[in-house]
Structure formats: C-alpha cells, structure tokens
Design a protein around this motif. Sequence first.
Motif, short mmCIF file in Angstrom:
data_model
loop_
_atom_site.label_atom_id
_atom_site.label_comp_id
_atom_site.label_asym_id
_atom_site.label_seq_id
_atom_site.Cartn_x
_atom_site.Cartn_y
_atom_site.Cartn_z
N LEU A 1 0.83 -1.22 0.00
CA LEU A 1 0.00 0.00 0.00
C LEU A 1 0.86 1.26 0.00
CD1 LEU A 1 -2.67 -1.06 2.65
CD2 LEU A 1 -2.94 -0.96 0.18
N ILE A 2 2.15 1.09 0.17
CA ILE A 2 3.04 2.25 0.27
C ILE A 2 3.39 2.77 -1.12
CG2 ILE A 2 5.30 3.03 1.08
CD1 ILE A 2 4.98 0.91 3.31
N ASN A 3 3.26 4.09 -1.28
CA ASN A 3 3.52 4.70 -2.59
C ASN A 3 5.00 5.02 -2.77
OD1 ASN A 3 0.86 4.69 -3.70
ND2 ASN A 3 0.33 6.17 -2.11
N HIS A 4 5.32 5.28 -4.03
CA HIS A 4 6.71 5.56 -4.40
C HIS A 4 7.00 7.06 -4.30
CE1 HIS A 4 10.33 5.75 -6.96
NE2 HIS A 4 9.75 6.84 -7.46
N ASP A 5 8.22 7.39 -3.93
CA ASP A 5 8.71 8.76 -4.04
C ASP A 5 10.18 8.67 -4.41
OD1 ASP A 5 7.66 11.71 -2.66
OD2 ASP A 5 9.78 11.47 -3.23
N CYS A 6 10.64 9.58 -5.30
CA CYS A 6 12.04 9.51 -5.70
C CYS A 6 12.96 10.00 -4.57
CB CYS A 6 12.25 10.28 -7.00
SG CYS A 6 11.42 9.47 -8.37
N GLU A 7 12.35 10.65 -3.57
CA GLU A 7 13.12 10.96 -2.35
C GLU A 7 12.33 10.40 -1.16
OE1 GLU A 7 13.71 15.21 -2.70
OE2 GLU A 7 15.85 14.84 -2.99
N PRO A 8 12.37 9.10 -0.98
CA PRO A 8 11.48 8.46 -0.01
C PRO A 8 11.90 8.72 1.44
CG PRO A 8 13.01 6.85 -0.91
CD PRO A 8 13.29 8.14 -1.63
N ASN A 9 10.92 8.56 2.34
CA ASN A 9 11.26 8.73 3.76
C ASN A 9 11.45 7.38 4.47
OD1 ASN A 9 8.64 7.89 3.99
ND2 ASN A 9 7.82 9.92 4.52
N VAL B 1 12.48 1.70 -7.04
CA VAL B 1 13.60 1.35 -7.92
C VAL B 1 14.93 1.66 -7.25
CG1 VAL B 1 12.31 1.70 -10.04
CG2 VAL B 1 13.50 3.62 -9.01
N ASN B 2 15.95 1.04 -7.77
CA ASN B 2 17.27 1.28 -7.22
C ASN B 2 18.19 1.68 -8.37
OD1 ASN B 2 19.51 1.35 -5.67
ND2 ASN B 2 19.78 -0.88 -5.54
N TRP B 3 18.09 2.94 -8.76
CA TRP B 3 18.88 3.42 -9.88
C TRP B 3 19.72 4.60 -9.42
CZ3 TRP B 3 13.63 3.77 -12.82
CH2 TRP B 3 13.24 2.50 -13.25
N PRO B 4 20.76 4.36 -8.68
CA PRO B 4 21.56 5.47 -8.20
C PRO B 4 22.21 6.21 -9.37
CG PRO B 4 22.63 3.39 -7.69
CD PRO B 4 21.34 3.06 -8.35
N ASN B 5 22.50 7.44 -9.20
CA ASN B 5 23.20 8.27 -10.19
C ASN B 5 22.45 8.48 -11.51
OD1 ASN B 5 25.25 8.02 -8.29
ND2 ASN B 5 26.11 6.23 -9.38
N LEU C 1 10.58 5.09 -14.89
CA LEU C 1 9.52 4.70 -13.94
C LEU C 1 8.23 4.44 -14.71
CD1 LEU C 1 9.93 7.09 -10.89
CD2 LEU C 1 9.58 4.62 -10.76
N PHE C 2 8.02 5.27 -15.73
CA PHE C 2 6.83 5.13 -16.56
C PHE C 2 6.92 3.87 -17.42
CE2 PHE C 2 4.68 6.25 -20.64
CZ PHE C 2 3.40 6.05 -20.17
N ILE C 3 8.07 3.71 -18.06
CA ILE C 3 8.21 2.58 -19.00
C ILE C 3 8.21 1.24 -18.27
CG2 ILE C 3 9.73 1.49 -20.69
CD1 ILE C 3 10.63 4.30 -21.49
#
Length: 556
Positions: A470-478, A509-513, A523-525
């Motif tokens: 149920l947890i949503n995604h954020d590119c700067e997650p807490n 996702v885990n896409w550093p840099n 994220l869309f694709i």
Amino acid sequence: MEEERDRKIKQDLDLKIKAALALGQMCPNVVNKAALATLADFQSNPRTKEAMHRRYLGNKALTSGDYKTAYCEYSMGIVNNPDDPALWCNRSLAYLKLGHPELTVVDSKRAIEVMDKYIDDSRNKKPGLKMPLITKDNDGLTLGQKLSQLRLKANFRASQALANLELFPDAIDSCEWLLGVIDQVKGVPFNWTDVRKLLEECKKRLEDGRKKHGPNYVDRVENYGKYTFRGKYWWDARQENRMSEGIFQNLARKISEISSKVKVAKVTFEEWGNEYHYGIKATSNISENTLILEEVPFLCVNSGFTKRCDYCNYEVKKKVKYICPKTGCKETYCNIQCYQQAYNLYHKVMCGKDFSEIYKIVKTGVSTSSLSHLFAIKLFAIGKNRDICPLDIEEIKHLRRWANAYSTMPVVFFKFYKIIIKNLEIPIGDLRFDFWVYISCMSTLGNNLFGDKDNQSRPDTSVLLPLISLINHDCEPNAHPTVELNNRKWGLEAKRNIKKGEPITVSYVNWPNMDDEERCKRLFIQHGIKCKCKKCSPFSKLIESYEKSEGVVANT
Ligand SMILES: C[S@@+](CC[C@H](N)C(=O)[O-])C[C@H]1O[C@@H](n2cnc3c(N)ncnc32)[C@H](O)[C@@H]1O
C-alpha cells in the motif's frame, strides 16, 4: 412423444453422418455412434439446452452490434456447455469487436481445441462432445461441413486478432493457411477477399515496420503482442470495489495489528484528480532508523537457483529440510510447519503436479518480474482450493493493478495458463478461472511484487506483501524496506525523521546516479508509473507526450 422425437433426431443425424462421410469433408471422423448418443442427450439435457439458447441470444446481440450483451450470453453459454466450439468461436468475435484481440486469439484457439478433442474422442470411440451444431435451422450442411466452417471462422478471427496485436508474421501464416484450404470447404462462412486484404495489409505493415525499426521488427507469437489493457476489463468491477468502505476498514484493522505508528489512508496526489489511491500515513512522529512495521509475506516464490523453502523462502540448505511426503512430489520446506501452511493454502491442489515448463522459462528471465508467473500458479491454486476466483482472494483483492500504461502480452501467458488449469484440474468452462482472470492476476502481480536476484544477478526470489504494497513511491522516499531474504518478516524502516500525518514512501527502484528526467521516464516505462513526486513533477508533460507518441510501453 419423447421417443418419436429422439427417433427423428437420430434419423436426421444418421443422414447427415452418411452425407458427411460420403463427401469426405475435412473432419469426416467427427461422427460416430457416440455422437448420436450425445446429441440425444443434448436435446434433453437442461444445461446444454440452456447453452444453445444463450448462443441464440448471443448471435442475435452480435448481429445487432450489441457486443457486450453477446459477450455475456456466450459466456453464460460456455458455463452451461463448454464443449460447444461455436460458443468459444462466437465469443472470440465479440472480443474482437470489443477491442480485446488478446482474448480473441485465446477463444478461437479454444474453439479449435474443442473441435480437435471431439475428433480425437470420436476416433477413440469415447463419448463425443455435446455439440449442438445440428439445429433447427436446416441449412442443408452436414455436421462435417459445419465443423469445417467453424474451423475456418475460428482461424480467420485468430488472423484478424494477430494482426491487431501487431503479430504480423503469425497473422500472415494464418491467412496463408486459410487461403490454402479454400478449395476444400463447402460454403465458406465469410468473404475470401477479406482474407486476401488482411494478408496484404499485414505484409505491408510488416515491411513498413522493418524499414522503420530494422529487420527484427515485430516478433512472433512466442514473444509479445501489443494491446491496450488498463488494469481491468469492463465486466470486472473489482478495481472500483477495492476502495469500498468494507475493504478499507479491513485493511485498517490489519495495519493496526502490525503497527501503531501508521494507518492506511485514501490519498490523492494533486494531479491524480479525483482518483483515490491507498497509501500509508504516519500516526505519530517517527524518528530516523525506527522500524515502522514488519509484515510476513502472504506468498513467496523462488525460481530454484538457490534451494529455498517453497513456503517462506528460507534457504533450506542452511535450515532443517522437510520434503513433501507424497511420492513423486519433490517440494522442499524448512520444516513440517511450513509444509502444513503451504499445504492448506495451495499445495494441496499443486502437490506432485509438473510445472517444470513454466520454471524453465522463468529461469531465463532477466528481471525478477518473470517470477510473477510462479505467483500466478499459486494464486490459481489458492482460488481452486478456496473454490473462488483468484481475483477474489481476500488477502490481495485490494491491490491496485497495473493501470497507467498500455500493455504487451507475452503469448506464453496462454501457454502457461493452459498448463496451470490443466494441472490444477480446473474445467475450461469454469469462467472464474477464465483467461482474462489470468491477465488480471498478472497485472496485479506486476504492480506489487518485491523481488531479489542471486549473487549471479539471476531472478531468484520474490514475495507478495499485501500491506507493504500500500506504500507509494517517491524519488526521495522517507522509508526503505529492510530486506533480509532469510528473515520471514519484511520490515520497513524510517530513512529520516517523519512527521505525524506524513505519507510513508519508499523508492520502487534502485537506480543510483540516474538523472531525474531519465528516472522519471523509466519509472513510466518499466513500472507504468507517471510519477507524481516533487522531483518528477517538472516532467509530467513530457511523460504525457511520451505516452501518446510511443503508444505502447513494455509491461516488464
Ligand atoms: C504498490 S501500489 C501502491 C499503492 C497504491 N497507491 C494503491 O492504491 O493500492 C503502486 C501503484 O501506486 C501508484 N503510485 C505509487 N506511487 C506513485 C507515484 N509516486 N506517482 C504516481 N503513482 C504512484 C501507481 O498506480 C502504482 O502502480
């Protein structure tokens, strides 16, 4: 009276049998004494009678352009008599008209399979299928001729659907096959020029595509067909119902049982407009590094690269090993408790069944999403075990399906689907397990799995966590999941201080840099997510235009 009617039916059929055999039609062996018995049976059996009535209503609706009604009537017919190939064949046309080529292909194949089985059964002198092809409308055609016509119709529909799926080489093969048998069939049930037109069109589109995209443009059916599927079919209201008060309250109770720090909430992101989603919010201030909640997976799968417990994914070589006691079943568990849990949930109906073909293909996958095929087996097994549609499984029915993007369907879906329903002994007429249910399950899984690779980067394990999902995604997650594969519970830990009322977010996702624009696009694709987080908001217009221009994106 009854006897007189049966005698007439038999007489009529006898004549048609003789005529069919004399004419040496494509399917001369379909008629035998057993078929006689089943026809009489058909006339007096209320279920097959009902099926015939439904077929009549479906045909009427189809002729008047009411394809939705036609779909419903044919489906009701199939429930009553799945052995009538005309019902499958006609439903495939309703699907085609409704814009579901992925389902057309499957139903037309089903029609052909049912006819083949009929022929085989007749050869082996087994009772024939209950196939009410000889009806009141005496059009002078023999049973064999009617079957031949039906086979052509099914193949033509499949060709059209393959073309719509942009599987041109297969559509071309199918059209060429049809044109090759043109002389053998009396009373062709459609216009041959339409087949020629379709063939030409497919050849042209294939050529254009190759010019534009290179020689490998458009793979064959073993690979992908392109179609639009936004997470649900119109006849399936479950995605709307998942936000109902009852389901919401149930989730609220389950979350409160595992954590006092968070609660489930209905959320909207500004640009999502009125569309509500589930999310998780903090009920109090949470400090950095605090364990927010822990959840035991509802289901686990592993591809077998590492020897793991089938129930909890523990590495069994490090733990006590328990092998299913049934002869021929090699499933391995940590201990008898795991075995019993698995047995009661799904193993009872899967025990000793051979799914090796699915495992073989899953093992060639490059991403952990390929493991969703293994989940689909277990979901269908749970459905069968509980005598419900897999989409109604209590633990997962609230999950949001993949919805934001077009889909591509690996045609192996149908292959896998068939293995599953055959192995689980689910009758083809049990539409709670229809093919669209499989697609919908895959769409649920595609959106909600947590997977991991082994040390050689092979897709190894995956878990289904109905509450953490149920947890949503954020590119700067807490927050971030504290994944430890050999821990039955999956945790969620605060990455920083979180304020009361703040949504809890993780990164999917885990896409550093990676630069922001590229990440937003991927994220869309790859996840079908038009990300609404602050970091991605500058790219929302870009993603909209990308969606329009690309049309189709991968559902991997
Ligand atoms: C694992 S579910 C998360 C729970 C989901 N919101 C629900 O209602 O059940 C993932 C789905 O939530 C939505 N989602 C999560 N984070 C998002 C974000 N940052 N932007 C847009 N959609 C998001 C997408 O529809 C995604 O496919």
